[in-house]
Scaffold this active site. Structure first.
Site, PDB file in Angstrom:
ATOM      1  N   HIS A 144       0.816  -1.229   0.000  1.00  0.00           N
ATOM      2  CA  HIS A 144       0.000   0.000   0.000  1.00  0.00           C
ATOM      3  C   HIS A 144       0.850   1.280   0.000  1.00  0.00           C
ATOM      4  O   HIS A 144       0.724   2.154   0.852  1.00  0.00           O
ATOM      5  CB  HIS A 144      -1.098  -0.014   1.061  1.00  0.00           C
ATOM      6  CG  HIS A 144      -0.705  -0.125   2.511  1.00  0.00           C
ATOM      7  ND1 HIS A 144       0.298   0.614   3.088  1.00  0.00           N
ATOM      8  CD2 HIS A 144      -1.224  -0.872   3.510  1.00  0.00           C
ATOM      9  CE1 HIS A 144       0.379   0.334   4.371  1.00  0.00           C
ATOM     10  NE2 HIS A 144      -0.524  -0.585   4.650  1.00  0.00           N
ATOM     11  N   HIS A 182      -5.216  -8.741  14.398  1.00  0.00           N
ATOM     12  CA  HIS A 182      -5.226  -7.527  13.558  1.00  0.00           C
ATOM     13  C   HIS A 182      -6.012  -7.814  12.283  1.00  0.00           C
ATOM     14  O   HIS A 182      -5.779  -8.825  11.617  1.00  0.00           O
ATOM     15  CB  HIS A 182      -3.774  -7.137  13.253  1.00  0.00           C
ATOM     16  CG  HIS A 182      -3.609  -5.910  12.422  1.00  0.00           C
ATOM     17  ND1 HIS A 182      -4.551  -4.905  12.352  1.00  0.00           N
ATOM     18  CD2 HIS A 182      -2.588  -5.502  11.611  1.00  0.00           C
ATOM     19  CE1 HIS A 182      -4.123  -3.952  11.550  1.00  0.00           C
ATOM     20  NE2 HIS A 182      -2.939  -4.300  11.082  1.00  0.00           N
ATOM     21  N   GLU A 241      -6.184  -6.075   9.384  1.00  0.00           N
ATOM     22  CA  GLU A 241      -5.734  -5.659   8.053  1.00  0.00           C
ATOM     23  C   GLU A 241      -5.569  -6.902   7.185  1.00  0.00           C
ATOM     24  O   GLU A 241      -5.186  -7.971   7.667  1.00  0.00           O
ATOM     25  CB  GLU A 241      -4.435  -4.842   8.139  1.00  0.00           C
ATOM     26  CG  GLU A 241      -4.152  -4.135   6.830  1.00  0.00           C
ATOM     27  CD  GLU A 241      -3.152  -2.978   6.927  1.00  0.00           C
ATOM     28  OE1 GLU A 241      -2.552  -2.765   7.995  1.00  0.00           O
ATOM     29  OE2 GLU A 241      -2.990  -2.291   5.894  1.00  0.00           O
ATOM     30  N   ASP A 280      -3.620  -8.210   5.115  1.00  0.00           N
ATOM     31  CA  ASP A 280      -2.430  -9.059   4.993  1.00  0.00           C
ATOM     32  C   ASP A 280      -2.440 -10.142   6.076  1.00  0.00           C
ATOM     33  O   ASP A 280      -1.695 -11.116   5.987  1.00  0.00           O
ATOM     34  CB  ASP A 280      -1.133  -8.233   5.043  1.00  0.00           C
ATOM     35  CG  ASP A 280      -1.092  -7.203   6.144  1.00  0.00           C
ATOM     36  OD1 ASP A 280      -2.156  -6.714   6.548  1.00  0.00           O
ATOM     37  OD2 ASP A 280       0.016  -6.871   6.609  1.00  0.00           O
ATOM     38  N   HIS A 315      -1.428  -0.512  14.851  1.00  0.00           N
ATOM     39  CA  HIS A 315      -1.658   0.785  14.243  1.00  0.00           C
ATOM     40  C   HIS A 315      -3.077   0.944  13.704  1.00  0.00           C
ATOM     41  O   HIS A 315      -3.356   1.946  13.008  1.00  0.00           O
ATOM     42  CB  HIS A 315      -0.634   1.011  13.116  1.00  0.00           C
ATOM     43  CG  HIS A 315      -0.864   0.116  11.901  1.00  0.00           C
ATOM     44  ND1 HIS A 315      -1.083   0.651  10.638  1.00  0.00           N
ATOM     45  CD2 HIS A 315      -0.939  -1.206  11.758  1.00  0.00           C
ATOM     46  CE1 HIS A 315      -1.256  -0.322   9.773  1.00  0.00           C
ATOM     47  NE2 HIS A 315      -1.181  -1.456  10.418  1.00  0.00           N
ATOM     48  N   ASP A 322       1.535  -6.383  14.125  1.00  0.00           N
ATOM     49  CA  ASP A 322       2.495  -5.595  13.335  1.00  0.00           C
ATOM     50  C   ASP A 322       3.674  -5.058  14.168  1.00  0.00           C
ATOM     51  O   ASP A 322       4.752  -4.792  13.616  1.00  0.00           O
ATOM     52  CB  ASP A 322       1.789  -4.398  12.683  1.00  0.00           C
ATOM     53  CG  ASP A 322       1.019  -4.793  11.433  1.00  0.00           C
ATOM     54  OD1 ASP A 322       1.270  -5.878  10.887  1.00  0.00           O
ATOM     55  OD2 ASP A 322       0.157  -4.008  11.001  1.00  0.00           O
ATOM     56  N   TYR A 332      10.053   0.164   8.721  1.00  0.00           N
ATOM     57  CA  TYR A 332       8.690  -0.265   9.064  1.00  0.00           C
ATOM     58  C   TYR A 332       8.070   0.703  10.078  1.00  0.00           C
ATOM     59  O   TYR A 332       6.932   1.154   9.928  1.00  0.00           O
ATOM     60  CB  TYR A 332       8.722  -1.686   9.639  1.00  0.00           C
ATOM     61  CG  TYR A 332       7.345  -2.301   9.741  1.00  0.00           C
ATOM     62  CD1 TYR A 332       6.796  -2.987   8.663  1.00  0.00           C
ATOM     63  CD2 TYR A 332       6.587  -2.164  10.887  1.00  0.00           C
ATOM     64  CE1 TYR A 332       5.522  -3.521   8.744  1.00  0.00           C
ATOM     65  CE2 TYR A 332       5.321  -2.691  10.976  1.00  0.00           C
ATOM     66  CZ  TYR A 332       4.796  -3.375   9.902  1.00  0.00           C
ATOM     67  OH  TYR A 332       3.532  -3.892   9.980  1.00  0.00           O
ATOM     68  N   HIS A 389       5.077  -9.847  10.838  1.00  0.00           N
ATOM     69  CA  HIS A 389       5.949  -9.714   9.653  1.00  0.00           C
ATOM     70  C   HIS A 389       7.398  -9.895  10.090  1.00  0.00           C
ATOM     71  O   HIS A 389       7.790  -9.402  11.159  1.00  0.00           O
ATOM     72  CB  HIS A 389       5.853  -8.312   9.039  1.00  0.00           C
ATOM     73  CG  HIS A 389       4.519  -7.951   8.491  1.00  0.00           C
ATOM     74  ND1 HIS A 389       3.999  -8.512   7.348  1.00  0.00           N
ATOM     75  CD2 HIS A 389       3.592  -7.061   8.919  1.00  0.00           C
ATOM     76  CE1 HIS A 389       2.810  -7.981   7.102  1.00  0.00           C
ATOM     77  NE2 HIS A 389       2.533  -7.104   8.040  1.00  0.00           N
TER      78      HIS A 389
HETATM   79 FE1  FEO Z   1      -1.377  -3.540   9.614  1.00  0.00          FE
HETATM   80 FE2  FEO Z   1       0.576  -6.142   8.597  1.00  0.00          FE
HETATM   81  O1  FEO Z   1      -0.950  -5.111   8.688  1.00  0.00           O
END
Ligand code: FEO
Length: 405
Positions: free
Chosen positions: A29, A83, A85, A87, A149, A168, A196, A229
């Site tokens: 993104h 989370h 999001e 991903d 976040h 994250d 990051y 991640h």
């Molecule tokens: Fe906020 Fe890895 O997604």
């Protein structure tokens, strides 16, 4: 995909990494992920087998294969979404449909966010902030970390193995076969973790100390920090290091360093940028000159993280700043960097609005203008370049003053 090929990796007595490696992603993104990324998911072999987070939708088969290398995925009883999001949740509903778990848990905001993403509640229930649930022979605890976040963000903690599943937080975009931070070069780790932080967490820096305080109050002392991640932190020194870096980045204490960003049409603004950098260098501050035709916005954000000054240059094109400047300034404004001083410069042909526009943007970002903006009509004469050199020196002196006080 085959479980004989895609294997889980054991990270503690009861926990396996069952995520996916995305070697080819370069645009996350709008963030340049030059080294790819991983989407980490974790399998807890408790009485009630539990999956913590899932992966981006196209990687569902890789996730299932890695789970199947340990257990039949249909044995999963509990799914936790730390989370929402995509991903980490992209294939969540498909995994729910396939495994039919007894229980699916997210934070209060997570329930809402997942429902708004997938337009169905699918029986997801809200975890109590600070609460625990039983997985039979062990418990798992939950702690909301709102706006770190996303509003739904949550940590989970498995006291049995002292693992913090931090979604994250403490992550980085880095595709590797090495699953642990202690197997990866420190320079790479620090660079990618900083990038990051700068691009994902910087606007929420004021919440970092509060989250740390919350963890402390809950008397959580993880031996392993397992983000969503990049590598897993399993050594005390490594966990201490990443926590220390987060404390430092959250403070946004500036270093004696200036970032100069610019674009140019016929090299005039570039010439001005070079003269400013020479002035900065004369003051012995670290100088990063970033030509926006060659440097990505997310790399600019990374360089800003510890900088004391942001100096911006743009030619005027059709009464406006150059498009690359508009892109980067808009992106940086959203990241809300603090403790910066700034200045603007640029060449023009006949109207020359760019410098004033850039100064207005810097002011809107609460960046104090440290010296008068410099404009050059067409190609800068030597006296204009000397003014640029002097502006560089002036900003350099101010950065040093700020760092002394
Ligand atoms: Fe906020 Fe890895 O997604």
């Amino acid at each position: 995909m085959k479980k004989e090929i895609f294997k889980a990796v054991q990270i503690s007595e009861h926990v396996y990494w069952v995520g996916a490696i995305d070697w080819s992603i370069r645009d996350f993104h709008g963030y340049l992920t030059s080294r790819g990324t991983t989407y980490n998911a974790y399998l807890i072999l408790a009485d009630k087998i539990t999956l913590v987070d899932t992966v981006k939708a196209p990687f569902k088969d890789e996730l299932l294969a890695r789970i199947a290398s340990v257990i039949d995925p249909k044995e999963i009883s509990v799914i936790i979404s730390n989370h929402s999001e995509m991903d980490h949740s992209g294939c969540l509903y498909d995994i729910i449909d396939y495994t039919e778990p007894e229980r699916i848990i997210a934070s209060k905001m997570g329930v809402k966010t997942l429902t708004n993403h997938f337009h169905s509640e699918r029986g997801i229930t809200a975890a109590d902030d600070g609460g625990t649930i039983s997985l039979g022979n062990m418990d798992i605890a939950f702690m909301e970390t709102r706006m770190l976040h996303w509003p739904d963000s949550m940590f989970s903690y498995l006291p049995e193995d002292r693992i913090l599943f931090s979604q994250d937080a403490f992550g980085m975009h880095l595709a590797t076969y090495e699953r642990f931070a202690d197997e990866i070069d420190d320079t790479v780790l620090e660079y990618e973790a900083a990038k990051y932080y700068a691009n994902i967490l910087l606007p929420y820096s004021n919440l970092i100390p509060k989250a740390f305080e919350k963890v402390k109050k809950a008397q959580i002392k993880p031996l392993i920090a397992a983000p969503d991640h990049g590598p897993i932190w399993r050594k005390e020194a490594d966990i201490g290091k990443i926590l220390g870096l987060y404390e430092k980045w959250a403070e946004q204490k500036s270093q004696p360093k200036a970032v100069v960003i610019y674009d140019t049409m016929w090299k005039s603004t570039e010439l001005m940028a070079r003269a400013i950098c020479e002035g900065l260098e004369k003051e012995n501050v670290v100088v990063k000159l970033l030509p926006l035709r060659a440097v990505h916005r997310s790399d600019v954000a990374m360089e800003i993280l510890d900088a004391g000054a942001l100096i911006v240059g743009s030619p005027t094109i059709n009464n406006n700043i150059f498009p690359t400047l508009a892109d980067v300034m808009n992106y940086l404004k959203g990241l809300k960097p603090k403790n910066l001083i700034g200045a603007a410069f640029g060449s023009y042909g006949w109207s020359g609005e760019a410098v004033k526009q850039l100064e207005a943007m810097l002011t809107e970002m609460k960046i104090n203008i440290a010296g008068e903006g410099i404009r050059a009509e067409y190609v800068p004469y030597d006296e204009t370049l000397i003014k640029c050199f002097d502006l560089g020196k002036q900003v350099g002196e101010k950065i040093k003053e700020t760092n002394i006080n």
